[in-house]
Motif scaffolding. Structure first.
Motif, short mmCIF file in Angstrom:
data_model
loop_
_atom_site.label_atom_id
_atom_site.label_comp_id
_atom_site.label_asym_id
_atom_site.label_seq_id
_atom_site.Cartn_x
_atom_site.Cartn_y
_atom_site.Cartn_z
N ASN A 176 -25.77 45.44 -59.11
CA ASN A 176 -24.27 45.55 -58.32
C ASN A 176 -24.46 46.50 -57.10
N PHE A 177 -25.41 47.53 -57.38
CA PHE A 177 -25.11 48.63 -56.37
C PHE A 177 -26.63 48.79 -55.68
N ARG A 178 -27.39 47.73 -55.56
CA ARG A 178 -28.69 47.98 -55.15
C ARG A 178 -28.79 48.17 -53.44
N THR A 179 -27.97 47.35 -52.90
CA THR A 179 -27.91 47.21 -51.50
C THR A 179 -26.44 47.24 -51.01
N VAL A 180 -26.19 47.41 -49.79
CA VAL A 180 -24.85 47.51 -49.28
C VAL A 180 -24.23 46.12 -49.61
N ALA A 181 -24.94 45.05 -49.22
CA ALA A 181 -24.44 43.54 -49.41
C ALA A 181 -24.22 43.55 -50.89
N ALA A 182 -24.97 43.94 -51.66
CA ALA A 182 -24.65 43.86 -53.24
C ALA A 182 -23.21 44.69 -53.50
N ILE A 183 -23.10 45.75 -53.01
CA ILE A 183 -22.09 46.51 -53.37
C ILE A 183 -20.50 45.76 -52.89
N ASP A 184 -20.88 45.18 -51.54
CA ASP A 184 -19.71 44.42 -50.89
C ASP A 184 -19.58 43.19 -51.81
N SER A 185 -20.30 42.45 -52.33
CA SER A 185 -20.25 41.42 -53.12
C SER A 185 -19.55 41.78 -54.46
N PHE A 186 -19.97 42.72 -55.09
CA PHE A 186 -19.38 43.43 -56.32
C PHE A 186 -17.59 43.83 -55.92
N VAL A 187 -17.63 44.36 -54.92
CA VAL A 187 -16.07 44.90 -54.57
C VAL A 187 -15.40 43.49 -54.40
N LEU A 222 -25.54 53.63 -37.98
CA LEU A 222 -24.56 52.46 -38.61
C LEU A 222 -25.30 51.43 -38.43
N ASP A 223 -26.07 50.96 -37.29
CA ASP A 223 -26.51 49.93 -37.08
C ASP A 223 -28.09 50.01 -37.47
N GLU A 224 -28.65 51.14 -38.03
CA GLU A 224 -30.09 51.26 -38.23
C GLU A 224 -29.89 50.82 -39.58
N LEU A 225 -28.77 50.90 -40.52
CA LEU A 225 -28.83 50.74 -42.01
C LEU A 225 -28.72 49.30 -42.30
N ASP A 226 -29.73 48.55 -42.61
CA ASP A 226 -29.56 47.30 -42.76
C ASP A 226 -28.91 46.82 -44.24
N ALA A 227 -28.00 45.92 -44.27
CA ALA A 227 -27.11 45.60 -45.47
C ALA A 227 -27.84 45.32 -46.68
N ASP A 228 -29.22 44.83 -46.53
CA ASP A 228 -30.20 44.38 -47.45
C ASP A 228 -31.25 45.21 -47.80
N TYR A 229 -31.09 46.71 -47.33
CA TYR A 229 -32.00 47.52 -47.70
C TYR A 229 -31.95 47.94 -49.28
N ASP A 230 -32.97 48.30 -49.99
CA ASP A 230 -32.80 48.56 -51.27
C ASP A 230 -32.58 50.12 -51.36
N LEU A 231 -31.36 50.35 -51.64
CA LEU A 231 -31.10 51.92 -51.71
C LEU A 231 -31.60 52.67 -52.93
N LEU A 232 -31.68 52.04 -54.06
CA LEU A 232 -32.23 52.49 -55.04
C LEU A 232 -33.95 52.61 -55.08
N ALA A 233 -34.52 51.56 -54.90
CA ALA A 233 -36.08 51.55 -54.65
C ALA A 233 -36.41 52.35 -53.60
N GLY A 234 -35.77 52.57 -52.47
CA GLY A 234 -35.95 53.35 -51.44
C GLY A 234 -35.45 54.73 -51.62
N GLY A 235 -35.22 55.06 -52.70
CA GLY A 235 -34.77 56.65 -53.08
C GLY A 235 -33.54 57.24 -52.39
N VAL A 236 -32.92 56.44 -51.68
CA VAL A 236 -31.76 56.80 -50.96
C VAL A 236 -30.61 57.37 -51.98
N VAL A 237 -30.39 56.46 -53.00
CA VAL A 237 -29.50 56.66 -54.05
C VAL A 237 -30.14 56.73 -55.43
#
Length: 87
Positions: free
Chosen positions: A65-76, A21-36
């Motif tokens: 809206n879904f690129r990073t954890v922080a963006a998802i949080d803002s969207f929600v 949990l502490d390793e995933l940065d809220a600003d990590y780009d989940l789309l560009a990083g190939g995670v999602v």
């Protein structure tokens, strides 16, 4: 109220099982990083709708809206905020 930890837990459980949990940065780009990928994005949106009792409409389907954890949080947060109607 921030939902960052809840969102991180889901992303880690579904897409990054070897990451803490502490390793995933809220600003990590989940789309560009190939995670999602596109299928993962659908799974993520369905989870958001169910977990936060939100309807994600066609106009909300901007990848930003879904690129990073922080963006998802803002969207929600924005989608959960009471709507005011101007008179």
């Amino acid at each position: 109220m921030s939902h960052v930890d809840t969102i991180k837990q889901f992303v880690i459980k579904e897409f990054l099982p070897d990451v803490g949990l502490d390793e995933l940065d809220a600003d990590y780009d989940l789309l560009a990083g190939g995670v999602v990928d596109s299928l993962g994005l659908l799974k993520l949106i369905a989870w958001i709708e169910g977990t936060f009792d939100l309807a994600v409409g066609d106009t909300d389907l901007d990848p930003e809206n879904f690129r990073t954890v922080a963006a998802i949080d803002s969207f929600v947060e924005g989608a959960s905020a009471p709507k005011t109607v101007g008179i």
